[in-house]
Design a protein around this motif. Structure first.
Motif, PDB file in Angstrom:
ATOM      1  N   LEU A  37       0.868  -1.169   0.000  1.00 30.97           N
ATOM      2  CA  LEU A  37       0.000   0.000   0.000  1.00 30.97           C
ATOM      3  C   LEU A  37       0.907   1.221   0.000  1.00 30.97           C
ATOM      4  CD1 LEU A  37      -2.526  -1.064   2.809  1.00 30.97           C
ATOM      5  CD2 LEU A  37      -2.548  -1.658   0.368  1.00 30.97           C
ATOM      6  N   ILE A  38       0.785   2.089  -1.004  1.00 30.30           N
ATOM      7  CA  ILE A  38       1.711   3.200  -1.177  1.00 30.30           C
ATOM      8  C   ILE A  38       0.948   4.487  -1.476  1.00 30.30           C
ATOM      9  CG2 ILE A  38       2.027   2.701  -3.639  1.00 30.30           C
ATOM     10  CD1 ILE A  38       4.983   3.533  -3.314  1.00 30.30           C
ATOM     11  N   THR A  39       1.525   5.602  -1.063  1.00 28.99           N
ATOM     12  CA  THR A  39       0.903   6.889  -1.349  1.00 28.99           C
ATOM     13  C   THR A  39       0.869   7.116  -2.862  1.00 28.99           C
ATOM     14  OG1 THR A  39       3.074   7.894  -0.938  1.00 28.99           O
ATOM     15  CG2 THR A  39       1.451   8.013   0.830  1.00 28.99           C
ATOM     16  N   PRO A  40      -0.211   7.706  -3.357  1.00 31.65           N
ATOM     17  CA  PRO A  40      -0.315   7.945  -4.799  1.00 31.65           C
ATOM     18  C   PRO A  40       0.589   9.079  -5.253  1.00 31.65           C
ATOM     19  CG  PRO A  40      -2.258   8.776  -3.659  1.00 31.65           C
ATOM     20  CD  PRO A  40      -1.436   8.057  -2.636  1.00 31.65           C
ATOM     21  N   THR A  41       0.764   9.198  -6.530  1.00 28.23           N
ATOM     22  CA  THR A  41       1.607  10.247  -7.080  1.00 28.23           C
ATOM     23  C   THR A  41       1.085  11.624  -6.677  1.00 28.23           C
ATOM     24  OG1 THR A  41       2.577  11.101  -9.133  1.00 28.23           O
ATOM     25  CG2 THR A  41       0.317  10.323  -9.267  1.00 28.23           C
ATOM     26  N   GLY A  42       2.012  12.515  -6.301  1.00 28.03           N
ATOM     27  CA  GLY A  42       1.655  13.880  -5.929  1.00 28.03           C
ATOM     28  C   GLY A  42       1.015  14.031  -4.572  1.00 28.03           C
ATOM     29  N   ALA A  43       0.989  12.985  -3.762  1.00 28.35           N
ATOM     30  CA  ALA A  43       0.319  13.053  -2.462  1.00 28.35           C
ATOM     31  C   ALA A  43       1.052  14.010  -1.525  1.00 28.35           C
ATOM     32  CB  ALA A  43       0.251  11.668  -1.828  1.00 28.35           C
ATOM     33  N   ASP A  49      -4.969  10.353   2.502  1.00 30.05           N
ATOM     34  CA  ASP A  49      -6.274   9.693   2.665  1.00 30.05           C
ATOM     35  C   ASP A  49      -6.035   8.201   2.829  1.00 30.05           C
ATOM     36  OD1 ASP A  49      -8.783   8.597   2.516  1.00 30.05           O
ATOM     37  OD2 ASP A  49      -9.202   9.279   0.460  1.00 30.05           O
ATOM     38  N   PRO A  50      -6.297   7.639   4.002  1.00 33.18           N
ATOM     39  CA  PRO A  50      -6.030   6.219   4.198  1.00 33.18           C
ATOM     40  C   PRO A  50      -6.813   5.309   3.266  1.00 33.18           C
ATOM     41  CG  PRO A  50      -7.087   7.181   6.145  1.00 33.18           C
ATOM     42  CD  PRO A  50      -6.807   8.290   5.215  1.00 33.18           C
ATOM     43  N   GLU A  51      -7.931   5.787   2.751  1.00 33.63           N
ATOM     44  CA  GLU A  51      -8.733   4.983   1.825  1.00 33.63           C
ATOM     45  C   GLU A  51      -8.375   5.263   0.367  1.00 33.63           C
ATOM     46  OE1 GLU A  51     -10.568   2.563   2.909  1.00 33.63           O
ATOM     47  OE2 GLU A  51     -10.005   3.166   4.941  1.00 33.63           O
ATOM     48  N   GLY A  52      -7.415   6.139   0.142  1.00 27.66           N
ATOM     49  CA  GLY A  52      -7.052   6.516  -1.221  1.00 27.66           C
ATOM     50  C   GLY A  52      -5.646   6.112  -1.599  1.00 27.66           C
ATOM     51  N   LEU A  53      -5.163   4.996  -1.022  1.00 27.39           N
ATOM     52  CA  LEU A  53      -3.812   4.525  -1.315  1.00 27.39           C
ATOM     53  C   LEU A  53      -3.795   3.660  -2.575  1.00 27.39           C
ATOM     54  CD1 LEU A  53      -2.701   3.518   2.295  1.00 27.39           C
ATOM     55  CD2 LEU A  53      -2.221   5.659   1.079  1.00 27.39           C
ATOM     56  N   SER A  54      -2.656   3.629  -3.225  1.00 26.64           N
ATOM     57  CA  SER A  54      -2.455   2.726  -4.352  1.00 26.64           C
ATOM     58  C   SER A  54      -2.092   1.340  -3.819  1.00 26.64           C
ATOM     59  CB  SER A  54      -1.321   3.241  -5.241  1.00 26.64           C
ATOM     60  OG  SER A  54      -1.551   4.579  -5.635  1.00 26.64           O
ATOM     61  N   GLY A  65      -6.594   1.209  -7.043  1.00 26.21           N
ATOM     62  CA  GLY A  65      -6.397   2.532  -6.466  1.00 26.21           C
ATOM     63  C   GLY A  65      -5.775   3.500  -7.461  1.00 26.21           C
ATOM     64  N   PRO A  66      -5.490   4.721  -7.020  1.00 25.90           N
ATOM     65  CA  PRO A  66      -4.925   5.744  -7.911  1.00 25.90           C
ATOM     66  C   PRO A  66      -3.509   5.390  -8.367  1.00 25.90           C
ATOM     67  CG  PRO A  66      -4.904   6.506  -5.639  1.00 25.90           C
ATOM     68  CD  PRO A  66      -5.675   5.218  -5.645  1.00 25.90           C
ATOM     69  N   ARG A  67      -2.996   6.170  -9.309  1.00 30.77           N
ATOM     70  CA  ARG A  67      -1.646   5.932  -9.821  1.00 30.77           C
ATOM     71  C   ARG A  67      -0.638   6.083  -8.695  1.00 30.77           C
ATOM     72  NH1 ARG A  67       2.014   9.244 -13.045  1.00 30.77           N
ATOM     73  NH2 ARG A  67       0.505  10.934 -12.942  1.00 30.77           N
TER      74      ARG A  67
END
Length: 212
Positions: A37-43, A49-54, A65-67
């Motif tokens: 589980l990794i932070t998306p680009t530009g985070a 957002d814990p629910e918005g991880l790649s 999830g996002p890029r």
């Protein structure tokens, strides 16, 4: 049982509050079984957002999830090197990034054994040759390093650190930034360093990589 997504978001907020993640720089990941589980680009690490991880596989394949951050190959390299690694932190923190722009102290560590806590909490931290951010070849260079490590400095870029937990990885990142600040404060003076025997003894006692 703690939620790794929430731990990652809290770690990002702490690192940002400490000033170690300027702007939208830096990226964090946690390993959960066979997923990353990794932070998306530009985070912005201050507002993850814990629910918005790649979500990636251990091979770096994007599953959902996002890029993801373009630095995902480095994260995957640390997890592939060490089965005990459960979190990876990459920052553009000021002092440790400054040290990444200087010649390495030795082949095994860009930073000398200046304090016991650097050896105990971080361990040897080699300088990895420059490559553009996100370069997969640089991640392969990390994978091929022939000695134990939990951290590297990317030349002219910044630190990447792993830990057995997100808390351990964050603690190591804070310690590396502190020893880097001390090193820069000493300027061109020749400080008293821990001897090889002293550093190796600490490494053995605290399970930290130092030496071959």
């Amino acid at each position: 049982m703690s939620d790794p997504r929430l731990e990652l978001a809290a770690a990002g907020a702490r690192l940002a509050a400490l000033g170690l993640s300027p702007g939208s720089s830096g990226n964090l990941s946690v390993r959960v079984d066979d997923r990353i589980l990794i932070t998306p680009t530009g985070a912005d690490l201050a507002h993850v957002d814990p629910e918005g991880l790649s979500v990636l596989g251990l091979d770096g394949v994007h599953l959902s999830g996002p890029r993801p951050s373009k630095e995902f190959p480095l994260h995957a390299a640390f997890y592939m090197r060490d089965a005990a690694a459960r979190a990876v932190v990459h920052l553009h923190a000021r002092h440790s990034t400054a040290v990444s722009c200087l010649p390495a102290w030795s082949r095994r560590s860009a930073v000398p054994p200046l304090t016991p806590y650097f050896v105990m909490r971080v361990g040897q931290t080699p300088l990895v040759a420059y490559a553009p951010p996100g370069d997969a070849g640089q991640a392969q260079d990390v994978t091929r390093l022939p000695f134990p490590l939990r951290a590297v400095l990317l030349q002219n870029h910044g630190p990447v650190l792993s830990g057995s937990s997100m808390a351990a990885a964050v603690e190591a990142a804070v310690e590396l930034e502190e020893v880097s600040a001390l090193l820069l404060a000493l300027g061109g003076r020749a400080p008293r360093l821990l001897t090889e025997e002293e550093a190796r003894s600490l490494g053995e006692k605290y399970g930290s990589p130092w030496g071959e």
